[in-house]
Design a protein around this motif. Structure first.
Motif, mmCIF file in Angstrom:
data_model
loop_
_atom_site.group_PDB
_atom_site.id
_atom_site.type_symbol
_atom_site.label_atom_id
_atom_site.label_comp_id
_atom_site.label_asym_id
_atom_site.label_seq_id
_atom_site.Cartn_x
_atom_site.Cartn_y
_atom_site.Cartn_z
ATOM 1 N N VAL A 289 0.843 -1.205 0.000
ATOM 2 C CA VAL A 289 0.000 0.000 0.000
ATOM 3 C C VAL A 289 0.875 1.249 0.000
ATOM 4 O O VAL A 289 0.652 2.178 -0.784
ATOM 5 N N HIS A 290 1.891 1.270 0.851
ATOM 6 C CA HIS A 290 2.792 2.425 0.902
ATOM 7 C C HIS A 290 3.474 2.638 -0.447
ATOM 8 O O HIS A 290 3.584 3.780 -0.917
ATOM 9 N N ALA A 291 3.918 1.561 -1.082
ATOM 10 C CA ALA A 291 4.566 1.664 -2.393
ATOM 11 C C ALA A 291 3.582 2.174 -3.439
ATOM 12 O O ALA A 291 3.942 2.998 -4.287
ATOM 13 N N ALA A 292 2.345 1.695 -3.388
ATOM 14 C CA ALA A 292 1.331 2.136 -4.350
ATOM 15 C C ALA A 292 1.050 3.623 -4.205
ATOM 16 O O ALA A 292 0.878 4.335 -5.197
ATOM 17 N N LEU A 293 1.004 4.109 -2.972
ATOM 18 C CA LEU A 293 0.721 5.526 -2.748
ATOM 19 C C LEU A 293 1.912 6.402 -3.110
ATOM 20 O O LEU A 293 1.740 7.522 -3.577
ATOM 21 N N GLY A 294 3.108 5.895 -2.899
ATOM 22 C CA GLY A 294 4.310 6.638 -3.251
ATOM 23 C C GLY A 294 4.663 7.697 -2.221
ATOM 24 O O GLY A 294 3.826 8.097 -1.399
ATOM 25 N N PRO A 295 5.909 8.160 -2.259
ATOM 26 C CA PRO A 295 6.383 9.120 -1.258
ATOM 27 C C PRO A 295 5.674 10.469 -1.313
ATOM 28 O O PRO A 295 5.553 11.146 -0.298
ATOM 29 N N ASP A 296 5.177 10.862 -2.472
ATOM 30 C CA ASP A 296 4.507 12.160 -2.563
ATOM 31 C C ASP A 296 3.201 12.173 -1.776
ATOM 32 O O ASP A 296 2.899 13.138 -1.079
#
Length: 84
Positions: free
Chosen positions: A64-71
């Motif tokens: 989920v964190h990867a899908a959302l991305g750092p931005d």
């Protein structure tokens, strides 16, 4: 496009969920630590996805964190998840 739509679009694209709820809980934290006044700081996600099958809880959270991305993750103070 608001943050809720951005979250929804990224998760649909990356995880092809069979169930997706993106719930803004920021109003429940108004005036508390992490409330930046944007009304978009605290979120709860409910996601069911076949892409979670066989993955540990931590691996699901990382997906989920990867899908959302750092931005997007950089704009969220608190993120709770119900992943299945």
């Amino acid at each position: 496009m608001g943050l809720e739509d951005q979250i929804r679009n990224r998760l649909e694209e990356a995880l092809a969920p069979t169930e997706l709820e993106v719930i803004n809980e920021s109003h429940r934290h108004a005036g508390h630590a992490g409330d930046d006044g944007s009304g978009e700081s605290h979120w709860h996600l409910v996601i069911a996805s076949p892409r979670f099958e066989g993955k540990s809880r931590i691996a699901r959270h990382r997906a989920v964190h990867a899908a959302l991305g750092p931005d997007i993750m950089g704009r969220i103070h608190a993120l709770s998840m119900d992943l299945r």
